[in-house]
Design a protein around this motif. Structure first.
Motif, PDB file in Angstrom:
ATOM      1  N   LEU A  17      20.871  21.220  38.781  1.00 44.40           N
ATOM      2  CA  LEU A  17      20.578  20.149  39.762  1.00 44.40           C
ATOM      3  C   LEU A  17      21.920  19.440  39.696  1.00 44.40           C
ATOM      4  O   LEU A  17      22.211  18.870  40.614  1.00 44.40           O
ATOM      5  CB  LEU A  17      19.542  19.056  39.092  1.00 44.40           C
ATOM      6  N   THR A  18      22.541  19.126  38.427  1.00 45.72           N
ATOM      7  CA  THR A  18      23.988  18.329  38.574  1.00 45.72           C
ATOM      8  C   THR A  18      25.220  19.108  39.259  1.00 45.72           C
ATOM      9  O   THR A  18      25.799  18.569  39.493  1.00 45.72           O
ATOM     10  CB  THR A  18      24.165  18.025  36.997  1.00 45.72           C
ATOM     11  N   PHE A  75      21.778  16.332  27.205  1.00 45.94           N
ATOM     12  CA  PHE A  75      21.349  15.401  28.220  1.00 45.94           C
ATOM     13  C   PHE A  75      22.157  14.267  28.200  1.00 45.94           C
ATOM     14  O   PHE A  75      22.691  13.676  29.141  1.00 45.94           O
ATOM     15  CB  PHE A  75      19.810  15.225  28.095  1.00 45.94           C
ATOM     16  N   PRO A  76      22.358  13.716  26.890  1.00 46.95           N
ATOM     17  CA  PRO A  76      23.306  12.340  27.056  1.00 46.95           C
ATOM     18  C   PRO A  76      24.638  12.460  27.453  1.00 46.95           C
ATOM     19  O   PRO A  76      25.101  11.717  27.876  1.00 46.95           O
ATOM     20  CB  PRO A  76      22.833  12.024  25.489  1.00 46.95           C
ATOM     21  N   ILE A 101      16.999  24.399  35.592  1.00 47.69           N
ATOM     22  CA  ILE A 101      16.905  23.375  36.422  1.00 47.69           C
ATOM     23  C   ILE A 101      17.440  22.134  36.359  1.00 47.69           C
ATOM     24  O   ILE A 101      18.331  21.633  36.892  1.00 47.69           O
ATOM     25  CB  ILE A 101      15.306  22.892  36.585  1.00 47.69           C
ATOM     26  N   THR A 102      17.608  21.651  34.985  1.00 47.33           N
ATOM     27  CA  THR A 102      18.305  20.451  34.540  1.00 47.33           C
ATOM     28  C   THR A 102      19.639  20.699  34.852  1.00 47.33           C
ATOM     29  O   THR A 102      20.488  19.755  35.426  1.00 47.33           O
ATOM     30  CB  THR A 102      18.023  19.939  33.113  1.00 47.33           C
ATOM     31  N   ALA A 151      22.381  26.595  45.932  1.00 47.70           N
ATOM     32  CA  ALA A 151      21.569  26.024  45.343  1.00 47.70           C
ATOM     33  C   ALA A 151      19.952  26.669  46.050  1.00 47.70           C
ATOM     34  O   ALA A 151      19.149  26.402  45.508  1.00 47.70           O
ATOM     35  CB  ALA A 151      21.582  24.550  45.683  1.00 47.70           C
ATOM     36  N   VAL A 191      13.933  28.221  31.964  1.00 45.81           N
ATOM     37  CA  VAL A 191      13.452  27.624  33.371  1.00 45.81           C
ATOM     38  C   VAL A 191      13.875  26.313  33.447  1.00 45.81           C
ATOM     39  O   VAL A 191      14.489  25.498  34.273  1.00 45.81           O
ATOM     40  CB  VAL A 191      12.357  28.001  34.124  1.00 45.81           C
ATOM     41  N   SER A 192      13.415  25.519  32.381  1.00 44.57           N
ATOM     42  CA  SER A 192      13.804  24.052  32.041  1.00 44.57           C
ATOM     43  C   SER A 192      15.384  23.738  32.201  1.00 44.57           C
ATOM     44  O   SER A 192      15.606  22.639  32.817  1.00 44.57           O
ATOM     45  CB  SER A 192      13.096  23.691  30.936  1.00 44.57           C
ATOM     46  N   THR A 193      16.017  24.337  31.258  1.00 50.83           N
ATOM     47  CA  THR A 193      17.381  24.132  31.254  1.00 50.83           C
ATOM     48  C   THR A 193      18.122  24.381  32.521  1.00 50.83           C
ATOM     49  O   THR A 193      19.047  24.054  32.988  1.00 50.83           O
ATOM     50  CB  THR A 193      17.958  24.718  29.970  1.00 50.83           C
ATOM     51  N   TYR A 246      18.776  20.016  24.071  1.00 52.03           N
ATOM     52  CA  TYR A 246      18.787  18.875  25.447  1.00 52.03           C
ATOM     53  C   TYR A 246      19.277  17.633  24.412  1.00 52.03           C
ATOM     54  O   TYR A 246      19.996  16.763  25.210  1.00 52.03           O
ATOM     55  CB  TYR A 246      17.122  18.326  25.569  1.00 52.03           C
ATOM     56  N   ILE A 276      24.859  20.268  42.159  1.00 49.87           N
ATOM     57  CA  ILE A 276      24.995  19.510  43.323  1.00 49.87           C
ATOM     58  C   ILE A 276      25.807  18.432  43.313  1.00 49.87           C
ATOM     59  O   ILE A 276      26.475  18.040  44.525  1.00 49.87           O
ATOM     60  CB  ILE A 276      23.619  19.107  43.971  1.00 49.87           C
ATOM     61  N   ILE A 277      25.870  17.610  42.391  1.00 48.58           N
ATOM     62  CA  ILE A 277      26.948  16.553  42.282  1.00 48.58           C
ATOM     63  C   ILE A 277      28.315  17.121  42.162  1.00 48.58           C
ATOM     64  O   ILE A 277      29.302  16.818  42.852  1.00 48.58           O
ATOM     65  CB  ILE A 277      26.797  15.773  40.917  1.00 48.58           C
ATOM     66  N   ILE A 321      10.445  29.777  29.057  1.00 53.70           N
ATOM     67  CA  ILE A 321      10.254  28.687  29.677  1.00 53.70           C
ATOM     68  C   ILE A 321      11.249  27.745  29.659  1.00 53.70           C
ATOM     69  O   ILE A 321      11.692  26.845  30.280  1.00 53.70           O
ATOM     70  CB  ILE A 321       8.844  28.009  29.030  1.00 53.70           C
TER      71      ILE A 321
END
Lengths: 353, 611
Positions: B407-408, B480-481, B403-404, B367, B399-401, B476, B410-411, B396
């Motif tokens: 981050l998970t 995302f859902p 990051i999203t 990470a 970078v957005s996807t 997304y 980390i779980i 752009i």
């Protein structure tokens, strides 16, 4: 419902193509700029759309969390599950903070610094201090998460030999589960697929005296507040024993015995009567009734009404009926459990029968 | 603006030139068995796109089954036939086969070969100033082996017992025993053979890329002046060389177990009323071997996209990439760490819990370089002059996807938390965002950006915008859902969720996801149309449409064998001199032009920054 959704999809596609042709038309002769390179106008327009997209993204995140509040897994029904839930909550809070901030910066900068003719970008190639800051912050946060996580992990996985536990074998096959209780002696009889013959479908070694009082059942009953050590055995392919309500999972591997232990803390009855579960079951039954009406209209049988039960399911692709490999779990008071267990036949009795 | 850029074309006309453009090319040597890296790049791209269409189509089919379980669709009947969709209802066999082949095609054929194959071939020689790859012949060979591998994989769809259906991770014993699932018969054999060819092409390609980057850089092109694309592709090739052979050995051992009675992965199995002779093997061993490739593989997929995005962001922000050295260092760190984290796929495999702790530690370390990269990209667009070309929007979006999705991780990388989300839809959402969607965005950004270089024409930008926005919203909307139904404990690879009434209230979310998936897939038709139409009828491109600094934009628009008609360019600076001002800060270094190509010598009083 289906038809409705299909119509929506088709309608959306229609709008897409209509918009497309419109854009195509607009983009054709009017301007002389047909370089296909973004110009001032494009930069401005795309930045506006980006604002709308940012709103969509945050809206979607909110919606997903709101939606989740109606179907999340209920509070952990096991002792270690509490610390699991705490760690999960902490991690989600941390990553959502980072998510909200970084996505905001990314989209905000992209909108704010949209191109304009004659504007000068800042030549800014390096800054050791900044680099250091955003190396060290993740290091600290992650160090915290790693340490917290590892302590929880070793609490869950390390099993103390001297503890007073009940040993239960979970036996997996295509496509179902069996439970084998170790009986009075709390020691499981030896077993291997090579002993499978006739009624002895689990391949228990009949000559092993430890096996005599073992009890094989197709429903898993557990006494509340008593630590259970599960030993997993598979007869054919990989399976995974997943107990979502107890925050427990372990793969079931042919040729080796894996294990996992946990202490159930909430009985089935208690779980059924929680506010969350009553509401959830109500919703589910409404959905099922609706579906039953459709089914009966087609001349099919209606669905049974649903009552909550804990279950164990297979979570490692294992073949055609992988989707329906389940075993109900009943968590009950010690007395009830003892009574139930006493009613089950021992392996010796079962083989004589 | 272009006046100065053209200075770069001032060729030395008496330069030696035995490179190609005199000797005659036939149709076959030019388009089919071409040894020219630019043509091979196009071959990889187009093959990748075709495989991508199939892979995406499969996902739409099985998503429809998940949303509307066991409902009859005419399209199933057409595409799957009476056997796999009697009366238009998809069978579980068909569902598992679709899931498996979708994963295989997307991970290997689209995101590995289609992404790294295309851009390594196209960009490495062009950006380092080389005439071609170190070995044009090996390069041609690698494409054609890839082609054979594609043909074998697709032919497995038509065998009688069906294609491989044990999931793209093909864990034995399921993948080893035709008794366990029909797809593990001939279909699995073909899968393994196809993968063996695939690995061979990947190794041939990677060795070529590494040798080319090390030996064929033009004068002045030191390693610290390499564009980040080349760095990323170079390191990707090295990871490939380290990890792919391990998958080959795993595949060979699985072939041995399947066909020659060995017991590497099999032990104590009772199936269909019989005990098998296999004794002493362990499926966990296979998992180790598989993920020793499988995990680096996701970085093989994402690193090229990272390189592409860094390049495109800098060019379109008209700013140097922020923290060049940190970007290179993080690529190296990610590459190194990627080879020691594979165990995080196996926290609940029965592996020793202590190993789980070690892998949690190494996994969460990844990470850190990833965070550095994300922050550097964000800083790159800060105070820029952003040119919103489609390629920039996709960057752009990347970078957005990233990051999203990241981050998970980390779980999932935390062994404790993995216990309850392992193999649920949470995992599907995570890896699709962080490596699936992100890598696809990288690929698409690259196609929009380098299309003029590949085909000498421009893609239509308005279609590009429509394509991006629909894709971005729908992607997304799909993923995302999906995290949340995973958190609710819904397992992946379930043919239908109706066997568990508990999941009944997730049905609406699943329908929503499928609707978005269908929209996303439909949006790719726009891209396809734009791609094909622009190839033939697009506006003719200028030499340097995006005002880039790297060497590929100094080559003529019309492809020539050997890339530069005259002498090879000499490099005097790094690749990111965008908006650099002169000493008095009155104007840019080159007056009136906000970029300085790499082959322009340092101007008077100009300082070369020590990056």
């Amino acid at each position: 419902m289906t038809v409705f959704l299909i119509i929506i999809v088709i309608a959306l596609l229609g709008v897409t193509f209509w918009q497309m042709s419109k854009v195509l038309q607009l983009s054709k002769p009017k301007h002389t700029d047909d370089s296909q390179i973004a110009n001032n106008e494009d930069n401005r327009k795309q930045a506006y759309i980006l604002i709308a997209f940012t709103v969509f993204l945050y809206g979607l995140m909110l919606y997903s969390f709101w939606n989740h509040s109606s179907y999340y897994l209920p509070e952990a029904a096991s002792e270690h599950g509490q610390s699991f839930d705490n760690l999960m909550m902490l991690s989600i809070v941390i990553i959502m903070i980072v998510q909200v901030i970084t996505q905001f910066l990314l989209h905000f900068f992209a909108i704010k610094y949209r191109g304009e003719e004659g504007k000068r970008a800042l030549f800014y190639a390096d800054n050791d201090k900044l680099e250091f800051i955003w190396t060290i912050i993740p290091v600290i946060v992650l160090a915290g998460l790693i340490i917290y996580g590892l302590f929880t992990w070793s609490d869950i996985m390390n099993f103390d030999e001297d503890e007073d536990v009940m040993v239960v074998e979970i036996y997996a096959y295509q496509f179902g589960w069996k439970a084998r209780y170790a009986g009075q002696d709390n020691v499981l009889g030896k077993a291997n697929v090579r002993f499978i013959e006739g009624k002895n479908t689990l391949g228990v070694d009949e000559s092993d005296t430890y096996a005599e009082d073992d009890k094989i059942t197709s429903k898993l009953h557990l006494p509340v507040n008593k630590k259970v050590l599960f030993k997993f055995r598979s007869q054919d392919v990989l399976h995974s024993a997943y107990f979502p309500f107890f925050r427990a999972q372990m793969n079931v591997v042919p040729g080796m015995i894996t294990q996992f232990s946990f202490t159930p803390t909430i009985t089935t009855e208690e779980m059924r009567t929680t506010e969350y579960m009553t509401e959830k079951v109500e919703t589910i039954n409404e959905i099922r009734e609706e579906r039953s009406e459709d089914l009966m209209a087609q001349g099919d049988v209606a669905l049974d009404p649903y009552e909550f039960d804990y279950y164990l399911l297979c979570n490692k692709i294992c073949g055609i009926s992988h989707y329906n490999m389940q075993m109900p779990i009943v968590v009950e008071g010690e007395e009830d459990f003892k009574q139930w267990l006493a009613e089950q036949a021992t392996f010796e009795e079962y083989m004589k029968d | 603006m272009s006046a100065t850029a053209n200075a770069t074309l001032a060729h030395d006309h008496h330069a030696h030139d035995d490179h190609g453009h005199h000797h005659k090319e036939t149709f076959i040597t030019k388009y089919i068995f071409s040894q020219d890296h630019k043509m091979i790049a196009k071959q990889y791209l187009i093959t990748g796109i075709i495989m991508g269409i199939l892979g995406i189509l499969m996902s739409v089919l099985f998503r429809m089954q998940i949303a509307w379980p066991e409902e009859s669709f005419v399209i199933f009947k057409w595409l799957l036939g009476e056997k796999y969709a009697p009366d238009g209802v998809m069978t579980p066999e068909a569902y598992l086969a679709l899931v498996t082949i979708h994963g295989t095609i997307m991970v290997f054929f689209v995101l590995t070969a289609g992404l790294s194959g295309t851009f390594s071939n196209l960009l490495i020689p062009l950006q380092i100033g080389a005439r071609d790859m170190a070995s044009g012949f090996l390069n041609m060979l690698s494409y054609w082996i890839f082609f054979i591998s594609c043909v074998i994989m697709l032919s497995s769809l038509f065998v009688e017992s069906g294609p491989a259906s044990a999931g793209w991770t093909i864990y034995p014993p399921l993948s080893a025993l035709p008794e366990a699932i029909p797809g593990s018969g001939t279909g699995m054999t073909l899968w393994l053979i196809s993968m063996a060819f695939f690995i061979a092409q990947s190794l041939l390609g990677s060795l070529n890329y590494v040798v080319t980057v090390i030996n064929h850089r033009t004068k002045g092109m030191s390693m610290t002046r390499l564009p980040l694309t080349v760095w990323a592709l170079f390191i990707t090739a090295i990871i490939g060389i380290v990890s792919f052979p391990v998958l080959l050995s795993a595949a060979l051992m699985l072939i041995m177990d399947r066909s020659f009675g060995t017991s590497f992965f099999l032990s104590d199995i009772y199936i269909q009323g019989e005990v098998l002779a296999h004794q002493g093997g362990s499926p966990v061993l296979f998992e180790h071997l598989f993920w020793f490739l499988g995990h680096p593989e996701v970085y093989i997929v994402i690193l090229p996209a990272m390189g592409i995005v860094s390049e495109i962001m800098s060019t379109n922000a008209r700013k140097p990439i922020f923290g060049y050295r940190a970007m290179v260092a993080s690529i190296l760190a990610i590459a190194f760490l990627s080879t020691i984290v594979w165990g995080h796929h196996m926290f609940v495999s029965g592996m020793n819990p202590f190993l789980g702790s070690v892998f949690t530690f190494t996994t969460l370390l990844i990470a850190i370089p990833s965070a550095v990269k994300a922050f550097n990209w964000i800083t790159t667009i800060w105070k820029g002059n952003l040119q919103m070309n489609p390629a920039m929007l996709f960057s752009i979006g990347f970078v957005s996807t990233f990051i999203t999705g990241g981050l998970t991780g980390i779980i999932l990388g935390d062994s404790t938390l993995d216990i309850n989300v392992h193999d649920t839809y949470f995992v599907i959402a995570h890896f699709h965002l962080v490596m699936g969607i992100s890598a696809i965005y990288g690929l698409l950004a690259g196609v929009y950006h380098w299309f003029p270089k590949m085909f000498g024409r421009m893609m239509n930008k308005n279609l590009g915008y429509i394509h991006f926005w629909i894709t971005a919203v729908a992607a997304y909307g799909v993923f995302f859902p999906m995290h949340f139904i995973g958190l609710a404990g819904l397992p992946r690879r379930y043919y239908t969720n109706t066997a568990f009434p508990y999941f009944d209230d997730l049905a609406d979310t699943n329908v929503l996801i499928t609707v978005f998936a269908i929209i996303a897939a439909a949006a790719q038709v726009i891209f396809l149309y734009n791609f094909i139409a622009s190839m033939f009828y697009g506006k003719k491109a200028t030499q340097n449409p995006w005002n880039g600094t790297t060497l590929e934009w100094t080559t003529p628009v019309e492809h020539v064998h050997g890339n530069w008609p005259g002498e090879l360019p000499t490099v005097y600076r790094w690749a990111y001199d965008y908006s650099k001002l002169n000493q008095e800060e009155t104007d840019y270094v080159l007056p009136g032009q906000d970029f300085v190509p790499q082959n322009v010598p340092l101007q008077e009083h100009e300082e070369e920054l020590n990056h």
